[in-house]
Design a protein around this motif. Structure first.
Motif, PDB file in Angstrom:
ATOM      1  N   GLY A  53       0.865  -1.169   0.000  1.00 29.20           N
ATOM      2  CA  GLY A  53       0.000   0.000   0.000  1.00 29.20           C
ATOM      3  C   GLY A  53       0.902   1.219   0.000  1.00 29.20           C
ATOM      4  O   GLY A  53       1.830   1.316  -0.789  1.00 29.20           O
ATOM      5  N   GLU A 205     -10.719  -4.390   1.966  1.00 25.35           N
ATOM      6  CA  GLU A 205     -11.062  -3.980   0.617  1.00 25.35           C
ATOM      7  C   GLU A 205     -10.314  -4.879  -0.377  1.00 25.35           C
ATOM      8  O   GLU A 205      -9.110  -5.114  -0.216  1.00 25.35           O
ATOM      9  N   GLY A 207      -9.131  -4.369  -3.181  1.00 25.87           N
ATOM     10  CA  GLY A 207      -8.024  -3.710  -3.855  1.00 25.87           C
ATOM     11  C   GLY A 207      -6.813  -3.507  -2.980  1.00 25.87           C
ATOM     12  O   GLY A 207      -5.785  -2.990  -3.447  1.00 25.87           O
ATOM     13  N   PHE A 208      -6.891  -3.903  -1.715  1.00 21.28           N
ATOM     14  CA  PHE A 208      -5.773  -3.714  -0.781  1.00 21.28           C
ATOM     15  C   PHE A 208      -4.726  -4.806  -0.946  1.00 21.28           C
ATOM     16  O   PHE A 208      -5.044  -5.986  -1.150  1.00 21.28           O
ATOM     17  N   PRO A 236      -3.025  -7.760  -3.816  1.00 22.55           N
ATOM     18  CA  PRO A 236      -4.428  -7.390  -3.982  1.00 22.55           C
ATOM     19  C   PRO A 236      -5.220  -8.506  -4.671  1.00 22.55           C
ATOM     20  O   PRO A 236      -4.663  -9.360  -5.349  1.00 22.55           O
ATOM     21  N   GLU A 259      -4.396   0.434  -0.354  1.00 20.46           N
ATOM     22  CA  GLU A 259      -4.466   0.443  -1.806  1.00 20.46           C
ATOM     23  C   GLU A 259      -3.088   0.748  -2.356  1.00 20.46           C
ATOM     24  O   GLU A 259      -2.408   1.658  -1.868  1.00 20.46           O
TER      25      GLU A 259
END
Length: 325
Positions: A53, A205, A207-208, A236, A259
């Motif tokens: 991230g 999430e 997308g993490f 991700p 993210e």
């Protein structure tokens, strides 16, 4: 916390693949301040992975007997373009910075300092501290916030009791708990205590990307075993983080996610910027200020109340610094 290595250069660290796309990052030991140099274990950054991230730096230290090592005594030093995240398991650290913040870092309490365009701070373990144990983490600010005003925040998250785990969410959201502390990109930060034999899943999430830093115990991340002080990386694509304690004693870990930053950065010494020239300018400003030859509009300012001199920047390498990320 400062990177106090005299020769601030990138070093290759060991990593190995795990199951289900999990990557395992091993730490390297570096000395940190104090008359006898308290050792810390650094898992980020390393050549094979610079960011998880926006998390760009992870030092894990202790349990450290302050009587033997001298504890933490990091003189005033600068930061730019990042946020520092202090999280303790045991002990106490006195924080002072150049915007006038004076706080005690204590177990279970987040101390978050936003450097933005520039700030200076010092960190000293208190005389009452006998055992020092915790983590110092940095978050890269996106380019849109690189020159944000410096700031300082504290937050003591309430523990969340789950079946087999206790969670303290200090940044972002998981386990039904949300931190009110501002970040400049989507992030997750939590301390997790796992009961013996516990098998716990956390929603994230999709997308993490996620890092799991093991402080105590025998932990598996999606079936991949992680040893003490290792950092497990999950890419991700999944909406859950599956953790298991395979040991007979409690396990403790830090859950770090976010993210993907999607930007290239240059991190050298305690500065984060976007170009070699950024870093050269930050170093020049800091050296000018600590020598008393800076302009009236100081970038970093002065840390009041620290008994000692500021930390000078190391020499820049002869070659141009290259962005990563």
């Amino acid at each position: 916390m400062s990177n106090v290595e005299a020769n601030s250069v990138e070093k290759r660290c060991e990593s190995r693949p795990g199951g289900e796309g999990i990557e395992v990052l091993s730490a390297r030991e570096v000395p940190l301040g104090g008359p006898r140099a308290m050792p810390v274990r650094r898992t980020l950054p390393q050549r094979d992975r610079s960011l998880i991230g926006a998390w760009c730096f992870a030092d894990h230290y202790g349990p450290d007997d302050v009587g033997l090592t001298g504890g933490m005594n990091v003189p005033p030093h600068p930061h730019t373009g990042l946020q520092t995240v202090s999280w303790l398991f045991t002990g106490e650290i006195e924080h002072r910075d150049s915007i006038g913040s004076h706080a005690m870092v204590r177990p279970g309490e987040l101390n978050l300092m936003t450097a933005g365009r520039g700030i200076a701070h010092s960190e000293v373990s208190t005389p009452e501290t006998h055992i020092l144990h915790g983590a110092q983490l940095w978050v890269a600010l996106p380019a849109s916030a690189q020159d944000a005003p410096p700031a300082f925040d504290t937050y003591a998250p309430e523990p969340v009791e789950l079946d087999g785990a206790t969670v303290r969410v200090f940044l972002g959201t998981t386990a039904g708990s949300t931190s009110p502390v501002r970040t400049f990109s989507p992030l997750l930060g939590a301390e997790v205590l796992l009961d013996p034999g516990a098998d716990v899943t956390f929603d994230i999430e999709p997308g993490f990307e996620v890092g799991v830093l093991v402080d105590e115990g025998d932990v598996r991340l999606r079936g991949t075993p992680l040893k003490w002080a290792e950092l497990g990386y999950q890419p991700p694509g999944s909406s859950v983080v599956a953790l298991r304690n395979t040991g007979e004693t409690r396990a403790r870990l830090l859950l770090l996610g976010g993210e993907p930053l999607g930007e290239q950065v240059i991190m050298w010494w305690n500065f984060l910027g976007r170009s070699h020239d950024d870093i050269v300018g930050y170093r020049r400003d800091w050296q000018s200020e600590i020598r008393g030859s800076g302009s009236a509009d100081y970038r970093f300012g002065t840390v009041e109340g620290y008994d000692g001199s500021a930390l000078p920047a190391p020499e820049l390498p002869n070659s141009r610094l290259k962005p990563r990320g």
